[in-house]
Design a protein around this motif. Structure first.
Motif, PDB file in Angstrom:
ATOM      1  N   ILE A  73       0.885  -1.162   0.000  1.00 21.38           N
ATOM      2  CA  ILE A  73       0.000   0.000   0.000  1.00 21.38           C
ATOM      3  C   ILE A  73       0.921   1.209   0.000  1.00 21.38           C
ATOM      4  CG2 ILE A  73      -1.849   1.250   1.183  1.00 21.38           C
ATOM      5  CD1 ILE A  73      -2.803  -1.467   0.370  1.00 21.38           C
ATOM      6  N   GLU A  74       0.761   2.106  -1.006  1.00 23.22           N
ATOM      7  CA  GLU A  74       1.717   3.192  -1.198  1.00 23.22           C
ATOM      8  C   GLU A  74       1.051   4.566  -1.197  1.00 23.22           C
ATOM      9  OE1 GLU A  74       4.143   2.494  -4.654  1.00 23.22           O
ATOM     10  OE2 GLU A  74       4.409   0.375  -4.175  1.00 23.22           O
ATOM     11  N   TYR A  75       1.869   5.574  -0.937  1.00 24.48           N
ATOM     12  CA  TYR A  75       1.456   6.975  -1.045  1.00 24.48           C
ATOM     13  C   TYR A  75       1.566   7.402  -2.500  1.00 24.48           C
ATOM     14  CZ  TYR A  75       1.920  12.072  -0.687  1.00 24.48           C
ATOM     15  OH  TYR A  75       1.770  13.429  -0.848  1.00 24.48           O
ATOM     16  N   ASP A  76       0.591   8.132  -2.986  1.00 22.51           N
ATOM     17  CA  ASP A  76       0.636   8.664  -4.339  1.00 22.51           C
ATOM     18  C   ASP A  76       0.547  10.187  -4.257  1.00 22.51           C
ATOM     19  OD1 ASP A  76       0.451   9.324  -6.983  1.00 22.51           O
ATOM     20  OD2 ASP A  76      -1.198   7.959  -7.453  1.00 22.51           O
ATOM     21  N   PRO A  77       1.603  10.912  -4.683  1.00 19.61           N
ATOM     22  CA  PRO A  77       1.577  12.375  -4.570  1.00 19.61           C
ATOM     23  C   PRO A  77       0.589  13.042  -5.521  1.00 19.61           C
ATOM     24  CG  PRO A  77       3.508  11.668  -5.790  1.00 19.61           C
ATOM     25  CD  PRO A  77       2.853  10.428  -5.283  1.00 19.61           C
ATOM     26  N   ASN A  78       0.043  12.288  -6.469  1.00 16.89           N
ATOM     27  CA  ASN A  78      -0.843  12.865  -7.484  1.00 16.89           C
ATOM     28  C   ASN A  78      -2.318  12.751  -7.132  1.00 16.89           C
ATOM     29  OD1 ASN A  78       1.435  13.301  -9.377  1.00 16.89           O
ATOM     30  ND2 ASN A  78       1.500  11.076  -9.334  1.00 16.89           N
ATOM     31  N   ARG A  79      -2.646  12.134  -5.994  1.00 13.16           N
ATOM     32  CA  ARG A  79      -4.059  11.975  -5.610  1.00 13.16           C
ATOM     33  C   ARG A  79      -4.164  11.907  -4.091  1.00 13.16           C
ATOM     34  NH1 ARG A  79      -5.790   9.014  -9.115  1.00 13.16           N
ATOM     35  NH2 ARG A  79      -3.870   8.785 -10.298  1.00 13.16           N
ATOM     36  N   SER A  80      -5.364  12.083  -3.577  1.00 13.32           N
ATOM     37  CA  SER A  80      -5.565  12.100  -2.129  1.00 13.32           C
ATOM     38  C   SER A  80      -5.664  10.689  -1.544  1.00 13.32           C
ATOM     39  CB  SER A  80      -6.836  12.888  -1.791  1.00 13.32           C
ATOM     40  OG  SER A  80      -7.944  12.370  -2.504  1.00 13.32           O
ATOM     41  N   ALA A  81      -6.038   9.706  -2.362  1.00  9.81           N
ATOM     42  CA  ALA A  81      -6.198   8.335  -1.879  1.00  9.81           C
ATOM     43  C   ALA A  81      -4.867   7.590  -1.922  1.00  9.81           C
ATOM     44  CB  ALA A  81      -7.238   7.607  -2.726  1.00  9.81           C
ATOM     45  N   ARG A  82      -4.823   6.449  -1.258  1.00  5.79           N
ATOM     46  CA  ARG A  82      -3.660   5.556  -1.339  1.00  5.79           C
ATOM     47  C   ARG A  82      -3.807   4.642  -2.560  1.00  5.79           C
ATOM     48  NH1 ARG A  82      -1.822   8.988   1.829  1.00  5.79           N
ATOM     49  NH2 ARG A  82      -2.006   8.756   4.076  1.00  5.79           N
ATOM     50  N   ILE A  83      -2.691   4.089  -3.016  1.00  2.95           N
ATOM     51  CA  ILE A  83      -2.739   3.128  -4.114  1.00  2.95           C
ATOM     52  C   ILE A  83      -2.132   1.801  -3.646  1.00  2.95           C
ATOM     53  CG2 ILE A  83      -2.765   4.791  -6.004  1.00  2.95           C
ATOM     54  CD1 ILE A  83       0.246   4.443  -6.263  1.00  2.95           C
ATOM     55  N   ALA A  84      -2.588   0.701  -4.258  1.00  2.00           N
ATOM     56  CA  ALA A  84      -2.109  -0.637  -3.897  1.00  2.00           C
ATOM     57  C   ALA A  84      -1.456  -1.273  -5.115  1.00  2.00           C
ATOM     58  CB  ALA A  84      -3.274  -1.497  -3.418  1.00  2.00           C
ATOM     59  N   LEU A  85      -0.324  -1.921  -4.898  1.00  2.00           N
ATOM     60  CA  LEU A  85       0.378  -2.623  -5.974  1.00  2.00           C
ATOM     61  C   LEU A  85      -0.081  -4.077  -6.005  1.00  2.00           C
ATOM     62  CD1 LEU A  85       2.609  -2.565  -8.163  1.00  2.00           C
ATOM     63  CD2 LEU A  85       4.223  -3.249  -6.374  1.00  2.00           C
ATOM     64  N   LEU A  86      -0.618  -4.483  -7.168  1.00  2.00           N
ATOM     65  CA  LEU A  86      -1.100  -5.859  -7.339  1.00  2.00           C
ATOM     66  C   LEU A  86      -0.119  -6.643  -8.192  1.00  2.00           C
ATOM     67  CD1 LEU A  86      -4.868  -5.227  -8.217  1.00  2.00           C
ATOM     68  CD2 LEU A  86      -3.852  -5.555  -5.966  1.00  2.00           C
ATOM     69  N   THR A  87       0.090  -7.913  -7.831  1.00  2.00           N
ATOM     70  CA  THR A  87       0.874  -8.825  -8.657  1.00  2.00           C
ATOM     71  C   THR A  87      -0.027  -9.969  -9.083  1.00  2.00           C
ATOM     72  OG1 THR A  87       2.868  -8.267  -7.411  1.00  2.00           O
ATOM     73  CG2 THR A  87       2.952 -10.242  -8.778  1.00  2.00           C
ATOM     74  N   TYR A  88      -0.172 -10.168 -10.398  1.00  2.00           N
ATOM     75  CA  TYR A  88      -1.050 -11.203 -10.934  1.00  2.00           C
ATOM     76  C   TYR A  88      -0.282 -12.501 -11.173  1.00  2.00           C
ATOM     77  CZ  TYR A  88      -4.625  -7.639 -11.584  1.00  2.00           C
ATOM     78  OH  TYR A  88      -5.562  -6.656 -11.365  1.00  2.00           O
ATOM     79  N   ALA A  89      -1.041 -13.565 -11.432  1.00  2.00           N
ATOM     80  CA  ALA A  89      -0.448 -14.900 -11.589  1.00  2.00           C
ATOM     81  C   ALA A  89       0.502 -14.980 -12.784  1.00  2.00           C
ATOM     82  CB  ALA A  89      -1.557 -15.945 -11.729  1.00  2.00           C
ATOM     83  N   ASP A  90       0.240 -14.152 -13.824  1.00  2.00           N
ATOM     84  CA  ASP A  90       1.107 -14.180 -15.000  1.00  2.00           C
ATOM     85  C   ASP A  90       2.333 -13.272 -14.851  1.00  2.00           C
ATOM     86  OD1 ASP A  90      -0.132 -11.759 -15.068  1.00  2.00           O
ATOM     87  OD2 ASP A  90      -0.883 -11.919 -17.128  1.00  2.00           O
ATOM     88  N   GLY A  91       2.511 -12.678 -13.649  1.00  2.00           N
ATOM     89  CA  GLY A  91       3.681 -11.854 -13.373  1.00  2.00           C
ATOM     90  C   GLY A  91       3.473 -10.369 -13.592  1.00  2.00           C
ATOM     91  N   GLU A  92       2.346  -9.971 -14.169  1.00  2.00           N
ATOM     92  CA  GLU A  92       2.098  -8.555 -14.428  1.00  2.00           C
ATOM     93  C   GLU A  92       1.824  -7.817 -13.121  1.00  2.00           C
ATOM     94  OE1 GLU A  92      -0.771  -5.583 -17.068  1.00  2.00           O
ATOM     95  OE2 GLU A  92      -1.163  -7.730 -17.067  1.00  2.00           O
ATOM     96  N   LYS A  93       2.303  -6.574 -13.074  1.00  2.00           N
ATOM     97  CA  LYS A  93       2.074  -5.724 -11.906  1.00  2.00           C
ATOM     98  C   LYS A  93       1.227  -4.527 -12.318  1.00  2.00           C
ATOM     99  CE  LYS A  93       6.316  -6.935  -9.455  1.00  2.00           C
ATOM    100  NZ  LYS A  93       7.601  -6.440  -8.915  1.00  2.00           N
ATOM    101  N   ARG A  94       0.272  -4.160 -11.469  1.00  2.00           N
ATOM    102  CA  ARG A  94      -0.579  -3.003 -11.725  1.00  2.00           C
ATOM    103  C   ARG A  94      -0.870  -2.288 -10.411  1.00  2.00           C
ATOM    104  NH1 ARG A  94      -5.429  -4.366 -16.066  1.00  2.00           N
ATOM    105  NH2 ARG A  94      -4.145  -5.292 -17.708  1.00  2.00           N
ATOM    106  N   TYR A  95      -1.060  -0.958 -10.519  1.00  2.00           N
ATOM    107  CA  TYR A  95      -1.545  -0.192  -9.383  1.00  2.00           C
ATOM    108  C   TYR A  95      -3.066  -0.098  -9.448  1.00  2.00           C
ATOM    109  CZ  TYR A  95       2.941   1.673  -7.703  1.00  2.00           C
ATOM    110  OH  TYR A  95       4.185   1.820  -7.152  1.00  2.00           O
ATOM    111  N   MET A  96      -3.715  -0.119  -8.295  1.00  2.00           N
ATOM    112  CA  MET A  96      -5.150   0.141  -8.212  1.00  2.00           C
ATOM    113  C   MET A  96      -5.391   1.132  -7.079  1.00  2.00           C
ATOM    114  SD  MET A  96      -6.786  -3.127  -6.170  1.00  2.00           S
ATOM    115  CE  MET A  96      -8.162  -2.258  -5.445  1.00  2.00           C
ATOM    116  N   LEU A  97      -6.540   1.813  -7.109  1.00  2.00           N
ATOM    117  CA  LEU A  97      -6.923   2.664  -5.979  1.00  2.00           C
ATOM    118  C   LEU A  97      -7.197   1.759  -4.787  1.00  2.00           C
ATOM    119  CD1 LEU A  97      -9.393   5.506  -6.934  1.00  2.00           C
ATOM    120  CD2 LEU A  97      -6.985   5.660  -6.415  1.00  2.00           C
TER     121      LEU A  97
END
Length: 266
Positions: A73-97
């Motif tokens: 769970i990370e701080y994002d300087p571009n928005r007021s909410a926090r963002i979460a880093l997801l790792t999928y089964a195929d190895g791809e990484k994505r941020y979500m709110l």
């Protein structure tokens, strides 16, 4: 301890688990200072501030039938909410709110037939009525545009044919196609609205320059300027002369007005 910290109220950052962002999901963010392509200032009171990198956030949540594990769970300087880093089964990484209550190690999913649990993204046709949602699409496949800032949420009230009726954070009730997606839960960092900067310098760190009132200007500079002494300025309006404080700026002939069941409260 100091005049700057005496009235300062800021978040504790206890929910943040990593201080270094995922490098593959970063992209440069150019600072404009409120200037356009010819260097002319078109937006006032913008400039300075700390240098930032943009975090590429997945607002579409279109990776169906594959669950992702929350790594940080990370701080994002571009928005007021926090963002979460997801790792999928195929190895791809994505941020979500990050929704409120999402923890590291949790699994989130998206698509049809997914359980309506916090962090999961479903079609509005699959979400139980009365559920609190956020990150809502306005058109199918567009990506989320509504209820994205810290602590906000909407509520799914009803479904009528191919439309779902949603009460938005502003109080507006609106019809949205049931083929649009939304995420279950409330957006993280709900205490953001309680923050107080404590000093003008903290505003400058965020890239906001001093904001002077129209009443304090001369008639040549602002419609509310001029007058003897401290005058009220008359009807509140913008520098271009557009009325503020209740004057409706929405186009009455706008075709999407038919989807609004009830307008937000004044």
């Amino acid at each position: 301890m100091t005049p700057g910290t005496r009235h300062k109220v800021i978040g504790t950052f206890d929910d943040i688990t990593s201080s270094t962002p995922e490098k593959s999901l970063l992209t440069p963010l150019k600072s404009t200072g409120g200037r356009n392509n010819s260097g002319k200032m078109t937006v006032r009171y913008i400039g300075g501030g700390h240098k930032r990198m943009y975090r590429i956030v997945d607002f579409k949540r279109d990776k169906d039938n594959m669950s992702g594990v929350v790594k940080t769970i990370e701080y994002d300087p571009n928005r007021s909410a926090r963002i979460a880093l997801l790792t999928y089964a195929d190895g791809e990484k994505r941020y979500m709110l990050a929704p409120n209550g999402l923890k590291v190690g949790q699994t989130v999913s998206t698509g049809a037939g997914v359980a309506p649990e916090v962090g999961n993204t479903l079609f509005l046709s699959d979400i139980p009525l009365g559920t609190v949602i956020h990150n809502i699409e306005l058109y199918p496949g567009q990506g989320a545009v509504m209820a994205r800032s810290a602590g906000t949420y909407a509520q799914l009230l009803a479904r009528e044919g191919k439309f779902a009726i949603i009460k938005l954070p502003s109080g507006e009730t609106r019809m949205v196609l049931v083929t649009c997606r939304a995420t279950i839960g409330v957006v993280s960092n709900p205490d953001h609205s309680l923050e107080s900067h404590g000093k003008a310098g903290r505003k400058r760190w965020l890239g906001r320059r001093p904001h002077n009132r129209g009443v304090s200007m001369n008639p040549v500079d602002h419609p509310m300027g001029g007058g003897e002494g401290r005058s009220s300025g008359g009807h509140p309006r913008s520098r271009k002369g557009l009325l503020a404080k209740g004057y409706k700026t929405r186009n009455p002939k706008k075709t999407t007005s038919k989807f609004i069941v009830s307008r937000r409260k004044k």
